[in-house]
Write a protein that holds these residues in place. Structure first.
Motif, PDB file in Angstrom:
ATOM      1  N   ILE A 156     -21.994 -46.155 -17.208  1.00 45.83           N
ATOM      2  CA  ILE A 156     -21.959 -46.751 -18.605  1.00 45.83           C
ATOM      3  C   ILE A 156     -21.295 -47.877 -18.703  1.00 45.83           C
ATOM      4  O   ILE A 156     -20.181 -48.136 -18.406  1.00 45.83           O
ATOM      5  CB  ILE A 156     -21.264 -45.696 -19.532  1.00 45.83           C
ATOM      6  CG1 ILE A 156     -21.644 -44.218 -19.343  1.00 45.83           C
ATOM      7  CG2 ILE A 156     -21.689 -46.171 -20.978  1.00 45.83           C
ATOM      8  CD1 ILE A 156     -23.190 -43.984 -19.792  1.00 45.83           C
ATOM      9  N   VAL A 160     -20.257 -50.871 -21.377  1.00 40.62           N
ATOM     10  CA  VAL A 160     -20.113 -50.961 -22.745  1.00 40.62           C
ATOM     11  C   VAL A 160     -19.702 -52.496 -23.018  1.00 40.62           C
ATOM     12  O   VAL A 160     -18.656 -52.935 -22.458  1.00 40.62           O
ATOM     13  CB  VAL A 160     -18.693 -49.965 -23.366  1.00 40.62           C
ATOM     14  CG1 VAL A 160     -18.655 -49.870 -24.800  1.00 40.62           C
ATOM     15  CG2 VAL A 160     -19.173 -48.514 -23.093  1.00 40.62           C
ATOM     16  N   TYR A 187     -17.389 -53.510 -28.279  1.00 38.61           N
ATOM     17  CA  TYR A 187     -17.293 -52.180 -28.792  1.00 38.61           C
ATOM     18  C   TYR A 187     -15.939 -51.508 -29.188  1.00 38.61           C
ATOM     19  O   TYR A 187     -16.257 -50.874 -30.309  1.00 38.61           O
ATOM     20  CB  TYR A 187     -17.845 -51.279 -27.340  1.00 38.61           C
ATOM     21  CG  TYR A 187     -18.116 -49.664 -27.895  1.00 38.61           C
ATOM     22  CD1 TYR A 187     -19.600 -49.433 -27.965  1.00 38.61           C
ATOM     23  CD2 TYR A 187     -17.090 -48.919 -27.496  1.00 38.61           C
ATOM     24  CE1 TYR A 187     -19.716 -48.239 -28.416  1.00 38.61           C
ATOM     25  CE2 TYR A 187     -17.344 -47.685 -27.992  1.00 38.61           C
ATOM     26  CZ  TYR A 187     -18.579 -47.054 -28.382  1.00 38.61           C
ATOM     27  OH  TYR A 187     -18.878 -45.700 -28.681  1.00 38.61           O
ATOM     28  N   TYR A 229     -25.099 -49.749 -31.114  1.00 40.63           N
ATOM     29  CA  TYR A 229     -25.479 -50.632 -30.024  1.00 40.63           C
ATOM     30  C   TYR A 229     -26.735 -49.916 -29.674  1.00 40.63           C
ATOM     31  O   TYR A 229     -26.763 -48.931 -29.345  1.00 40.63           O
ATOM     32  CB  TYR A 229     -24.218 -50.798 -29.124  1.00 40.63           C
ATOM     33  CG  TYR A 229     -23.173 -51.449 -29.327  1.00 40.63           C
ATOM     34  CD1 TYR A 229     -23.155 -52.765 -29.174  1.00 40.63           C
ATOM     35  CD2 TYR A 229     -22.160 -50.958 -30.258  1.00 40.63           C
ATOM     36  CE1 TYR A 229     -21.915 -53.480 -29.554  1.00 40.63           C
ATOM     37  CE2 TYR A 229     -20.990 -51.303 -30.618  1.00 40.63           C
ATOM     38  CZ  TYR A 229     -20.773 -52.666 -30.221  1.00 40.63           C
ATOM     39  OH  TYR A 229     -19.762 -53.452 -30.650  1.00 40.63           O
ATOM     40  N   VAL A 282     -29.304 -49.378 -26.431  1.00 37.29           N
ATOM     41  CA  VAL A 282     -28.834 -49.099 -25.047  1.00 37.29           C
ATOM     42  C   VAL A 282     -30.129 -49.033 -23.939  1.00 37.29           C
ATOM     43  O   VAL A 282     -31.351 -49.080 -24.548  1.00 37.29           O
ATOM     44  CB  VAL A 282     -28.763 -47.265 -25.097  1.00 37.29           C
ATOM     45  CG1 VAL A 282     -28.467 -46.809 -23.710  1.00 37.29           C
ATOM     46  CG2 VAL A 282     -27.509 -47.176 -25.948  1.00 37.29           C
ATOM     47  N   ILE A 285     -25.230 -51.400 -24.632  1.00 37.36           N
ATOM     48  CA  ILE A 285     -24.762 -50.689 -23.768  1.00 37.36           C
ATOM     49  C   ILE A 285     -25.937 -50.451 -22.407  1.00 37.36           C
ATOM     50  O   ILE A 285     -27.233 -50.097 -22.794  1.00 37.36           O
ATOM     51  CB  ILE A 285     -24.610 -49.052 -24.453  1.00 37.36           C
ATOM     52  CG1 ILE A 285     -23.380 -49.220 -25.560  1.00 37.36           C
ATOM     53  CG2 ILE A 285     -24.078 -48.136 -23.449  1.00 37.36           C
ATOM     54  CD1 ILE A 285     -23.342 -48.227 -26.151  1.00 37.36           C
ATOM     55  N   TYR A 322     -21.498 -42.004 -27.509  1.00 40.90           N
ATOM     56  CA  TYR A 322     -21.015 -43.311 -27.891  1.00 40.90           C
ATOM     57  C   TYR A 322     -21.980 -43.951 -29.130  1.00 40.90           C
ATOM     58  O   TYR A 322     -22.868 -43.207 -29.465  1.00 40.90           O
ATOM     59  CB  TYR A 322     -21.863 -44.521 -26.515  1.00 40.90           C
ATOM     60  CG  TYR A 322     -21.077 -44.308 -25.400  1.00 40.90           C
ATOM     61  CD1 TYR A 322     -20.183 -44.984 -25.031  1.00 40.90           C
ATOM     62  CD2 TYR A 322     -21.199 -43.250 -24.321  1.00 40.90           C
ATOM     63  CE1 TYR A 322     -19.384 -44.830 -23.859  1.00 40.90           C
ATOM     64  CE2 TYR A 322     -20.530 -43.013 -23.299  1.00 40.90           C
ATOM     65  CZ  TYR A 322     -19.523 -43.677 -23.034  1.00 40.90           C
ATOM     66  OH  TYR A 322     -18.944 -43.719 -21.886  1.00 40.90           O
ATOM     67  N   ALA A 356     -24.346 -45.360 -30.245  1.00 40.34           N
ATOM     68  CA  ALA A 356     -25.653 -46.019 -29.903  1.00 40.34           C
ATOM     69  C   ALA A 356     -26.707 -45.701 -30.985  1.00 40.34           C
ATOM     70  O   ALA A 356     -26.445 -44.832 -32.066  1.00 40.34           O
ATOM     71  CB  ALA A 356     -26.316 -45.153 -28.730  1.00 40.34           C
TER      72      ALA A 356
END
Length: 282
Positions: A41, A43, A47, A55, A57, A91, A130, A132
């Protein structure tokens, strides 16, 4: 010497502080396959600072015989994912797609259900852990070789999940692959080719043009002119043109190499950003 030492420290400090994107390793329990899998992952730099921001992805798939670390360790420029995450505030997830899963749910091997893993289990874990965007407008998928097939295959079968998809040097016609370990790996998923050729045809992206035409997913695919998979990419492009399906197709110098894929990735991020901007205007 003292001045040179200070300059060296300053250079190192500048390098590490500008490479601000964070790289994590995520462990995911796949109920579908009864095993633990991993994903890298990446980031973006903002973040931790932007506590309420969500965000987009990008799910970035590896190729045959690879694993989730490939995109982080095998590209010539080891900082390309962190720089792309920062530049596009995205991400980036690099999931484990198995040695030779072809990102399918195998009808004969119940321990190979990577379509379910990528489109359901992985997404659920990423979006729970996260910040996302949880709508299709914030999801993208791309990959190289087997992963290029996987990205277009999964986005076509799940058009409600992804805004746009990409493929680099994709193995887009698995039915045309002749002999060797690649054919054996597909036969392990779909059965002997001679007896199950219809399954090979049905699961080849090049034969999914009607579904792609009906899908709202925006697609970009590219291939190097010296790549052994160039003809299947040209064939998909030809069929999409005949059916007047909007898409972007690029051929550039290069072969089936990490140098090519590392160079191609920024074009995919740019394409995805453009797709987001167009979606925001609607």
């Amino acid at each position: 010497m003292h001045t040179k030492y200070l300059l060296l420290l300053l250079t190192l400090f500048t390098f590490y502080t500008t490479q601000a994107a964070q790289v994590d390793t995520l462990e995911i329990t796949s109920t579908a396959m009864n095993q633990k899998l991993h994903a890298g992952i990446v980031v973006p730099d903002s973040y931790k600072k932007q506590k309420k921001a969500t965000y987009p992805v990008l799910y970035l798939l590896h190729g045959y015989s690879g694993d989730f670390r490939d995109w982080l360790t095998k590209v010539p420029d080891k900082s390309v994912l962190t720089s792309m995450a920062d530049q596009y505030q995205t991400i980036i997830v690099t999931p484990d797609g198995g040695f030779s899963s072809w990102y399918l749910d195998s009808p004969i091997d119940k321990n190979s259900r990577y379509e379910t893993f990528i489109t359901q289990e992985l997404v659920q874990v990423v979006e729970a852990k996260y910040r996302a965007i949880t709508a299709r407008e914030g999801r993208f998928i791309s990959g190289l070789s087997m992963g290029g097939h996987g990205a277009l295959y999964l986005s076509t079968r799940h058009p409600d999940m992804y805004l746009a998809a990409g493929s680099m040097s994709g193995a887009l016609d698995i039915a045309s692959i002749q002999g060797g370990d690649l054919t054996k790996s597909i036969e392990a998923l779909l059965g002997p080719k001679s007896q199950n050729y219809g399954q090979f045809i049905q699961n080849s992206v090049v034969n999914m043009v009607p579904q792609i035409k009906a899908s709202p997913v925006k697609i970009l695919f590219d291939c190097g002119v010296d790549d052994f998979l160039i003809e299947s990419n040209r064939e998909l492009h030809r069929r999409l043109v005949i059916e007047k399906v909007p898409h972007e197709y690029i051929e550039r110098p290069g072969a089936h190499t990490w140098a090519y894929w590392g160079n191609a990735l920024p074009y995919h991020l740019l394409f995805f950003q453009k797709a987001r901007q167009e979606a925001d205007k609607k």
